[in-house]
Design an enzyme around this catalytic site. Sequence first.
Site, PDB file in Angstrom:
ATOM      1  N   TYR A   1       0.869  -1.128   0.005  1.00  0.00           N
ATOM      2  CA  TYR A   1      -0.069   0.004  -0.076  1.00  0.00           C
ATOM      3  C   TYR A   1       0.926   1.487  -0.145  1.00  0.00           C
ATOM      4  O   TYR A   1       1.541   1.491   1.046  1.00  0.00           O
ATOM      5  CB  TYR A   1      -0.766  -0.336   1.258  1.00  0.00           C
ATOM      6  CG  TYR A   1      -1.943  -1.432   1.266  1.00  0.00           C
ATOM      7  CD1 TYR A   1      -2.102  -1.816   0.220  1.00  0.00           C
ATOM      8  CD2 TYR A   1      -2.569  -1.270   2.644  1.00  0.00           C
ATOM      9  CE1 TYR A   1      -3.168  -3.051   0.479  1.00  0.00           C
ATOM     10  CE2 TYR A   1      -3.428  -2.324   2.674  1.00  0.00           C
ATOM     11  CZ  TYR A   1      -3.751  -3.402   1.628  1.00  0.00           C
ATOM     12  OH  TYR A   1      -4.693  -4.350   1.682  1.00  0.00           O
TER      13      TYR A   1
ATOM     14  N   PRO B   1     -15.857  -4.432   2.478  1.00  0.00           N
ATOM     15  CA  PRO B   1     -17.298  -5.034   3.190  1.00  0.00           C
ATOM     16  C   PRO B   1     -18.286  -4.168   2.640  1.00  0.00           C
ATOM     17  O   PRO B   1     -19.442  -4.276   2.714  1.00  0.00           O
ATOM     18  CB  PRO B   1     -17.152  -4.941   4.650  1.00  0.00           C
ATOM     19  CG  PRO B   1     -15.946  -3.887   5.065  1.00  0.00           C
ATOM     20  CD  PRO B   1     -14.830  -4.065   3.696  1.00  0.00           C
ATOM     21  N   LEU B   2     -17.978  -2.768   2.007  1.00  0.00           N
ATOM     22  CA  LEU B   2     -18.692  -1.885   1.639  1.00  0.00           C
ATOM     23  C   LEU B   2     -18.852  -1.914   0.335  1.00  0.00           C
ATOM     24  O   LEU B   2     -19.167  -0.616  -0.254  1.00  0.00           O
ATOM     25  CB  LEU B   2     -18.511  -0.464   2.187  1.00  0.00           C
ATOM     26  CG  LEU B   2     -18.900  -0.240   3.815  1.00  0.00           C
ATOM     27  CD1 LEU B   2     -18.630   0.950   4.411  1.00  0.00           C
ATOM     28  CD2 LEU B   2     -20.284  -0.824   4.352  1.00  0.00           C
ATOM     29  N   GLY B   3     -18.369  -2.759  -0.541  1.00  0.00           N
ATOM     30  CA  GLY B   3     -18.061  -2.740  -1.866  1.00  0.00           C
ATOM     31  C   GLY B   3     -17.245  -1.688  -2.437  1.00  0.00           C
ATOM     32  O   GLY B   3     -17.687  -0.959  -3.387  1.00  0.00           O
ATOM     33  N   ARG B   4     -16.229  -1.374  -1.792  1.00  0.00           N
ATOM     34  CA  ARG B   4     -15.250  -0.038  -2.248  1.00  0.00           C
ATOM     35  C   ARG B   4     -16.217   1.175  -2.098  1.00  0.00           C
ATOM     36  O   ARG B   4     -16.011   1.888  -3.191  1.00  0.00           O
ATOM     37  CB  ARG B   4     -14.760  -0.342  -3.725  1.00  0.00           C
ATOM     38  CG  ARG B   4     -13.792  -1.812  -3.693  1.00  0.00           C
ATOM     39  CD  ARG B   4     -13.215  -2.005  -5.036  1.00  0.00           C
ATOM     40  NE  ARG B   4     -12.451  -3.058  -4.824  1.00  0.00           N
ATOM     41  CZ  ARG B   4     -12.577  -4.496  -4.634  1.00  0.00           C
ATOM     42  NH1 ARG B   4     -14.068  -4.732  -4.713  1.00  0.00           N
ATOM     43  NH2 ARG B   4     -11.773  -5.426  -4.245  1.00  0.00           N
ATOM     44  N   GLY B   5     -16.998   1.154  -1.465  1.00  0.00           N
ATOM     45  CA  GLY B   5     -17.637   2.275  -1.046  1.00  0.00           C
ATOM     46  C   GLY B   5     -19.135   2.462  -2.020  1.00  0.00           C
ATOM     47  O   GLY B   5     -20.083   3.218  -1.663  1.00  0.00           O
ATOM     48  N   PHE B   6     -19.422   1.428  -2.937  1.00  0.00           N
ATOM     49  CA  PHE B   6     -20.287   1.378  -3.670  1.00  0.00           C
ATOM     50  C   PHE B   6     -21.682   1.071  -2.790  1.00  0.00           C
ATOM     51  O   PHE B   6     -22.796   1.836  -2.823  1.00  0.00           O
ATOM     52  CB  PHE B   6     -20.273   0.242  -4.603  1.00  0.00           C
ATOM     53  CG  PHE B   6     -21.225   0.566  -5.893  1.00  0.00           C
ATOM     54  CD1 PHE B   6     -20.784   0.978  -7.266  1.00  0.00           C
ATOM     55  CD2 PHE B   6     -22.732   0.325  -5.820  1.00  0.00           C
ATOM     56  CE1 PHE B   6     -21.572   1.161  -8.157  1.00  0.00           C
ATOM     57  CE2 PHE B   6     -23.393   0.642  -7.008  1.00  0.00           C
ATOM     58  CZ  PHE B   6     -22.968   0.932  -8.112  1.00  0.00           C
TER      59      PHE B   6
END
Length: 332
Positions: A60, A208-213
């Site tokens: 990263y 867990p949030l779908g890359r913010g989606f």
Amino acid sequence: MNHSLARRALGRDGLVVSALGLGCMGMSDFYGASDEADNLAVLHHALDAGVNFLDTADMYGVGRNEELLAKVLRVRRNDVVLATKFGNVRAPDGAFLGIDGSPGYVAASCDASLRRLGVDHIDLYYQHRVDPKVPIEETVGAMARLVEAGKVRFLGLSEANGNTLRRASGVHRIAALQSEYSLWTRDVENDALVACRELGIGFVAYSPLGRGFLTGAIASTDALDADDYRRNNPRFQAGHFDVNRLLVDALTALARQRGCTPAQLALAWLLHQGEDIVPIPGTRRIARLDENAAATRIVLSRAELQAIAGVLASHPVSGTRYAAANMATVNA
């Protein structure tokens, strides 16, 4: 202020972490520019709020994310359960060079991470991706020697399939598997998660949030920074985005009925999939961190879980979770 946050065990050997962790990748890479002072404020706030499980990796920001965490660890090491990873190799300019699970690379990567992090041990050390060129037994054997040397406390794998987990566990106890798991990525339920429960391995859910989606906050890819890698993610592309937005709209309606945000509903759903699951959403904003942490206090009824299942059944996700080249490295 140190608010109480529920704890969960990863594996059977005493690794206990906050029920929600913090993924730190986006503070240094992949999601556009960020501010170091803001990132440090979020990290300290997370620890103050009881979120003690911080997740990073040597890739990263090509080491910069570990160096960022070092500034917090310097003064708050005892407050942190520290996880980092090795195996995805990048050049100094950020170019991806492949995956390396060779024993020599394992040892060298650990020493380099310890230097960047400014610590004498890593709490949870993952192989970031399985190297198809190196038997998993050799890689885990090298990781086990790090435990024997006192440099690492617990071992983990990332994006490993059930068979790989079983082979790895024959060499050394594996505390956690970190793989993508969310309302729109559920393939682990049929293999890797089954093996985790068979072997007593905890499950750490990244994205867990779908890359913010799944937060409902992304109206279009045009809102993303020019260098945000999600612009090239299949599920964010034309032909997929609008289909996936229908899923998010349906989940948003359920969240509204529940009196929570879509992000909180998505995290609460994951937490209800088992006491062995720990999501690690990333954020660069204190308000988002507090919103996510509040999801650990949401108790969903059987009827609400059934309603979510109904939405998932009627709104299939469109597009693969990675481009083809990266899909070849997951569930390996």
